[in-house]
Enzyme design. Structure first.
Site, PDB file in Angstrom:
ATOM      1  N   ASP A 173      27.599  56.900  31.803  1.00 38.22           N
ATOM      2  CA  ASP A 173      28.309  56.178  32.855  1.00 38.22           C
ATOM      3  C   ASP A 173      27.698  54.787  32.985  1.00 38.22           C
ATOM      4  O   ASP A 173      26.466  54.650  33.089  1.00 38.22           O
ATOM      5  CB  ASP A 173      28.203  56.932  34.183  1.00 38.22           C
ATOM      6  CG  ASP A 173      29.116  56.365  35.245  1.00 38.22           C
ATOM      7  OD1 ASP A 173      30.314  56.707  35.232  1.00 38.22           O
ATOM      8  OD2 ASP A 173      28.641  55.566  36.070  1.00 38.22           O
ATOM      9  N   ASN A 181      32.954  44.588  37.773  1.00 40.97           N
ATOM     10  CA  ASN A 181      34.345  44.160  37.818  1.00 40.97           C
ATOM     11  C   ASN A 181      34.601  43.212  38.988  1.00 40.97           C
ATOM     12  O   ASN A 181      35.316  42.213  38.850  1.00 40.97           O
ATOM     13  CB  ASN A 181      35.273  45.372  37.931  1.00 40.97           C
ATOM     14  CG  ASN A 181      35.550  46.027  36.586  1.00 40.97           C
ATOM     15  OD1 ASN A 181      35.695  45.345  35.577  1.00 40.97           O
ATOM     16  ND2 ASN A 181      35.626  47.348  36.569  1.00 40.97           N
ATOM     17  N   HIS A 186      38.145  41.814  36.151  1.00 45.27           N
ATOM     18  CA  HIS A 186      38.518  42.971  35.323  1.00 45.27           C
ATOM     19  C   HIS A 186      38.634  42.646  33.830  1.00 45.27           C
ATOM     20  O   HIS A 186      38.288  43.498  32.999  1.00 45.27           O
ATOM     21  CB  HIS A 186      39.805  43.602  35.857  1.00 45.27           C
ATOM     22  CG  HIS A 186      39.584  44.391  37.109  1.00 45.27           C
ATOM     23  ND1 HIS A 186      39.154  45.700  37.113  1.00 45.27           N
ATOM     24  CD2 HIS A 186      39.696  44.037  38.415  1.00 45.27           C
ATOM     25  CE1 HIS A 186      39.026  46.127  38.352  1.00 45.27           C
ATOM     26  NE2 HIS A 186      39.359  45.138  39.175  1.00 45.27           N
ATOM     27  N   ASP A 190      36.726  44.821  31.076  1.00 43.81           N
ATOM     28  CA  ASP A 190      37.318  45.458  29.890  1.00 43.81           C
ATOM     29  C   ASP A 190      36.526  45.099  28.641  1.00 43.81           C
ATOM     30  O   ASP A 190      36.280  45.963  27.783  1.00 43.81           O
ATOM     31  CB  ASP A 190      38.771  45.017  29.723  1.00 43.81           C
ATOM     32  CG  ASP A 190      39.694  45.622  30.774  1.00 43.81           C
ATOM     33  OD1 ASP A 190      39.267  46.561  31.479  1.00 43.81           O
ATOM     34  OD2 ASP A 190      40.849  45.153  30.888  1.00 43.81           O
ATOM     35  N   GLU A 217      34.851  54.328  33.456  1.00 47.73           N
ATOM     36  CA  GLU A 217      33.734  53.769  32.682  1.00 47.73           C
ATOM     37  C   GLU A 217      32.833  54.865  32.128  1.00 47.73           C
ATOM     38  O   GLU A 217      31.687  54.619  31.768  1.00 47.73           O
ATOM     39  CB  GLU A 217      32.905  52.821  33.562  1.00 47.73           C
ATOM     40  CG  GLU A 217      32.151  53.480  34.701  1.00 47.73           C
ATOM     41  CD  GLU A 217      32.956  53.634  35.979  1.00 47.73           C
ATOM     42  OE1 GLU A 217      32.342  53.795  37.054  1.00 47.73           O
ATOM     43  OE2 GLU A 217      34.206  53.600  35.916  1.00 47.73           O
TER      44      GLU A 217
END
Length: 305
Positions: A173, A181, A186, A190, A217
């Site tokens: 994680d 983010n 965002h 990504d 994630e």
């Protein structure tokens, strides 16, 4: 990029037919030959051809029986088959198609027709495999998706149970990813997720190992026939590779760069354990890694490093 030629198996008891078809197809495809039904099944199992050109009238096992056995075998049932036969009655063709043949060509065959139909069915094979691959790939990270992981995990858990092999599972994680983010946006998130995914996949060393995006994630690493010590070393290397990316994370209270928390468990040594219980054990140890401050690996039965 070099693309390996597709494989065509020619199964015919007539050596002249085998030779003519082989010479016709060799310039474009890898050609395999079988002179009877038993040999056709053996070579199909060994070489996994993309297409079989199958004579109907053969001694011992005729083409219809070969096709029945192919369709009854989970490992071979998807192989495309074109019958090539001297039987030209509509009912003969109908039998082959009902059994699952892709096409039916009557003898004496026309070389142009054979080439055109072989090319058509091999194109369909390529398209089907591409769709199957896309159905198993996560669009953002290009890792295996959760559906693919679930399929492979079930298979590998059963194999481990059957053979008494270890099976290791790790859940990764990304630490403080929501804050990442929020701080960087965002699109940057990504890009970071893709970079972490590439590093995780690169750390797996064997074809049987699998890296998948489990959700959000969270990634999962599946390591068949890998004991806890081996798996822990591998995961430590993955974590080091992710840290070495040195992706700044100004919003993190864990580290100045992007890091991951990992929970892991290995099948064996803890009594009978279902696939769900093994996964839950890895998830529980991921929770402990987060509770203990993140940016660490916590593996069941091993001292934290």
């Amino acid at each position: 990029m070099n693309v390996e030629p597709q494989k065509v198996l020619i199964a015919d008891d007539d050596p002249i037919n085998r030779q003519v078809l082989a010479e016709l197809l060799k310039p474009e495809y890898t050609v395999l030959l079988a002179k009877n039904g038993e040999q056709a099944l053996e070579r199909a199992a060994r070489h996994a051809p993309d297409l079989i050109l199958l004579d109907v009238m053969m001694p011992d096992l005729d083409g219809y029986e070969v096709l029945r056995r192919l369709r009854a075998d989970p490992q071979l049932e998807q192989i495309a088959v074109i019958f090539i036969s001297g039987l030209d009655r509509p009912e003969d063709e109908a039998i082959g198609l009902k059994l699952g043949a892709s096409d039916y060509i009557t003898k004496p065959f026309n070389a142009t027709v054979v080439m055109a139909r072989v090319a058509l069915h091999l194109q369909l094979v390529r398209q089907r495999r591409m769709l199957e691959r896309l159905a198993h790939v996560d669009g953002l990270t290009e890792l295996a998706n959760r559906r693919r992981f679930d399929e492979m995990y079930a298979q590998e858990w059963q194999r481990a149970q059957r053979n008494g092999w270890p099976l290791s599972l790790a859940l990764l994680d990304i630490d403080a990813f929501k804050q990442y983010n929020d701080f960087y946006g965002h699109p940057a998130g990504d890009r970071a997720l893709r970079a972490v995914s590439r590093a995780a996949a690169a750390g797996l060393r064997r074809p049987a190992d699998l890296a998948a995006r489990y959700g959000g994630e969270e990634l999962v690493l599946l390591m068949p026939d890998t004991d806890s010590v081996q798996a822990r070393h591998l995961v430590d290397d993955v974590c080091a590779a992710i840290a070495a990316l040195e992706m700044p994370h100004a919003a993190s209270q864990v580290a100045s760069v992007l890091t991951v928390s990992v929970g892991g468990a290995t099948l064996g040594g803890y009594g009978p354990e279902s696939a769900a219980e093994l996964f839950e054990a890895a998830d529980e140890h991921l929770y402990r890694a987060k509770q203990d401050g993140r940016n660490r690996v916590v593996w069941r039965g091993l001292i934290e490093g």
